[in-house]
Write a protein that holds these residues in place. Structure first.
Motif, short mmCIF file in Angstrom:
data_model
loop_
_atom_site.label_atom_id
_atom_site.label_comp_id
_atom_site.label_asym_id
_atom_site.label_seq_id
_atom_site.Cartn_x
_atom_site.Cartn_y
_atom_site.Cartn_z
N MET A 152 0.81 -1.16 0.14
CA MET A 152 -0.06 0.15 -0.14
C MET A 152 0.86 1.16 0.02
O MET A 152 2.00 1.15 0.70
CB MET A 152 -0.87 0.11 1.10
N GLU A 153 0.40 2.13 -0.81
CA GLU A 153 1.22 3.66 -0.79
C GLU A 153 1.14 4.37 0.42
O GLU A 153 -0.02 4.23 1.30
CB GLU A 153 0.67 4.31 -1.97
N ASN A 154 2.18 4.74 1.26
CA ASN A 154 2.21 5.72 2.38
C ASN A 154 1.31 6.72 2.18
O ASN A 154 1.62 7.45 1.06
CB ASN A 154 3.59 6.02 2.80
N THR A 155 0.35 7.15 3.05
CA THR A 155 -0.37 8.04 3.25
C THR A 155 -0.46 8.95 4.46
O THR A 155 -0.34 8.21 5.48
CB THR A 155 -1.71 7.83 2.94
N THR A 156 -0.09 10.22 4.44
CA THR A 156 0.18 11.00 5.57
C THR A 156 -1.19 11.81 5.69
O THR A 156 -1.65 12.70 4.85
CB THR A 156 1.12 11.76 5.51
N PRO A 157 -2.03 11.73 6.91
CA PRO A 157 -3.16 12.56 7.28
C PRO A 157 -2.96 13.79 7.12
O PRO A 157 -1.72 14.35 7.48
CB PRO A 157 -3.64 11.86 8.51
N SER A 158 -3.65 14.86 6.91
CA SER A 158 -3.38 16.27 7.07
C SER A 158 -3.86 16.88 8.24
O SER A 158 -5.02 16.57 8.82
CB SER A 158 -4.29 17.08 5.84
N PHE A 159 -2.92 17.23 9.13
CA PHE A 159 -3.44 17.70 10.60
C PHE A 159 -3.21 19.29 10.50
O PHE A 159 -2.48 19.93 9.86
CB PHE A 159 -2.44 17.26 11.49
N PRO A 160 -3.92 19.91 11.74
CA PRO A 160 -3.77 21.35 11.76
C PRO A 160 -2.25 21.56 12.40
O PRO A 160 -1.48 20.65 12.50
CB PRO A 160 -4.59 21.60 12.97
N ALA A 161 -1.98 22.76 12.28
CA ALA A 161 -0.75 23.37 12.53
C ALA A 161 -0.26 22.77 14.03
O ALA A 161 -1.37 23.05 14.75
CB ALA A 161 -0.47 24.85 12.52
N SER A 162 1.01 22.22 14.29
CA SER A 162 1.10 21.65 15.66
C SER A 162 2.49 22.18 16.17
O SER A 162 3.48 22.48 15.37
CB SER A 162 0.97 20.28 15.61
N LEU A 163 2.81 21.83 17.19
CA LEU A 163 4.04 22.06 17.83
C LEU A 163 4.99 20.81 17.50
O LEU A 163 6.21 21.04 16.86
CB LEU A 163 4.05 22.06 19.29
N VAL A 164 4.49 19.47 17.44
CA VAL A 164 5.19 18.35 17.15
C VAL A 164 4.32 17.64 15.92
O VAL A 164 3.33 17.57 16.08
CB VAL A 164 5.24 17.44 18.26
N GLU A 165 5.11 17.36 14.95
CA GLU A 165 4.20 16.47 13.90
C GLU A 165 5.13 15.25 13.37
O GLU A 165 6.41 15.34 13.02
CB GLU A 165 4.18 17.45 12.62
N VAL A 166 4.54 14.34 13.35
CA VAL A 166 5.23 13.00 12.99
C VAL A 166 4.60 12.57 11.73
O VAL A 166 3.54 12.32 11.51
CB VAL A 166 4.96 12.10 14.06
N LYS A 167 5.53 12.22 10.63
CA LYS A 167 5.06 11.75 9.42
C LYS A 167 5.87 10.40 8.93
O LYS A 167 7.05 10.54 8.77
CB LYS A 167 5.37 12.89 8.50
N ASN A 168 4.91 9.51 8.88
CA ASN A 168 5.61 8.27 8.12
C ASN A 168 6.77 7.59 9.04
O ASN A 168 7.61 7.20 8.39
CB ASN A 168 5.73 8.33 6.50
N LEU A 169 6.45 7.70 10.13
CA LEU A 169 7.65 7.34 11.12
C LEU A 169 7.74 5.76 11.08
O LEU A 169 6.64 5.05 11.48
CB LEU A 169 7.46 7.69 12.51
#
Length: 329
Positions: free
Chosen positions: A1-18
């Protein structure tokens, strides 16, 4: 399956496809023969000033997520942003300066304290490493931190073995706070404590958050604790994020079958009321060889054919409610 990253509001910490895989070595030459897939393509954000609870059963990858975010464990791949800066790309002085803003409270307070060092020295150690203030200024900061967690000045000269478990966890909190971080990973900070002491430590964490504007990632397996302290809750299963939403929404309307099973195990304080337990069949699959498709499908009571064939996308099914399940709508 292709990696998909949800869209989140602006944040202090953001984790993407860890991603974090631990190699398994065998044979005379210690060659890599397999990988433990501890964390696999996990994405979430933590907004400034909030507490994000991260829950799941033992071995699901919760602690690995927290430690990888802080670079205590190096990630296999992915991105971790703190105030827009990718932590995983930092080196040398830049990484050391970033560590001032990101601290951790460990699960076992006794193991995380040096038994040969008075606790006052342990609290001041981070200040010394980062060359903050004079010796006298560090001493005053240390005393102030001890007072904020309910300890006295004379405790600074004592050693870890002279304290109870609850007191040692307060010391761990004081040590994490000494550098005035913006973000703290709380790695099951109350799981080893008596219930009466748990509430005291949780209240200290909430008071300090209000006073210093702290942001927490609160890792736990006790949903009652998470409900008390969290603003939003993320649920993990076998290295994957399966659900993420606000605390009230999750407890009112859990969508993932695994989340529902966890909820059904929460004790009700009224003996006249009974909750219908959802008993999951079978054991948790090995992260060495996770199932194809949805990782929960071998134990899922509502699994369909597609669940065994294709991995579900982590998608937003209602405002700020994300779930990875083909059956959820």
């Amino acid at each position: 399956m292709e990696n998909t990253t949800p869209s989140f509001p602006a944040s202090l910490v953001e984790v993407k496809n860890l991603v974090k895989y631990f190699p398994v070595r065998a044979g005379l030459l210690q060659r890599v023969v397999a990988y433990v897939q501890a964390v696999d393509n996990v994405s979430f954000s933590i907004r400034e000033g909030e507490t994000l609870g991260l829950v799941g059963e033992s071995g699901c990858g919760k602690t690995t997520v927290g430690r990888t975010m802080l670079r205590l464990i190096e990630a296999t791949s992915g991105e971790v942003y703190f105030q827009g800066q990718d932590i995983l790309k930092l080196k040398g002085r830049a990484l050391k300066e970033m560590r001032r803003n990101m601290q951790i409270i460990f699960q076992d307070p006794y193991a995380s304290l040096d038994p040969r060092m008075p606790i006052g020295e342990s609290v001041m150690e981070g200040l010394h490493i980062h060359n903050i203030g004079t010796r006298q200024e560090r001493f005053e900061i240390m005393l102030d931190m001890l007072k904020k967690v309910g300890l006295e000045d004379y405790h600074a000269r004592r050693y870890p073995h002279e304290f109870s478990g609850g007191q040692r966890q307060r010391i761990g909190i004081a040590r994490a706070l000494a550098l005035r971080p913006k973000f703290i990973v709380c790695d099951e900070p109350v799981s080893a404590l008596d219930v009466s002491i748990q509430s005291q430590v949780l209240n200290i964490l909430k008071d300090l958050q209000a006073e210093f504007g702290l942001t927490y990632l609160f890792i736990a397996h006790n949903l009652s604790v998470v409900e008390h302290i969290s603003n939003r809750v993320a649920v993990m299963y076998l290295g994957k994020m399966v659900e993420l939403t606000g605390r009230d929404e999750l407890f009112r309307n859990p969508l993932h079958p695994y989340t529902k099973a966890l909820m059904s195990a929460i004790p009700i304080p009224d003996p006249t009321l009974k909750r219908e337990r959802i008993i999951l069949k079978g054991d948790v699959p090995s992260p060495l060889n996770p199932p194809k498709g949805c990782r929960f499908h071998p134990r899922c009571p509502i699994a369909d054919k597609i669940c065994a064939e294709k991995e579900p996308e982590f998608r937003e099914v209602s405002p700020d409610h994300f779930v990875a399940c083909w059956m959820a709508n």
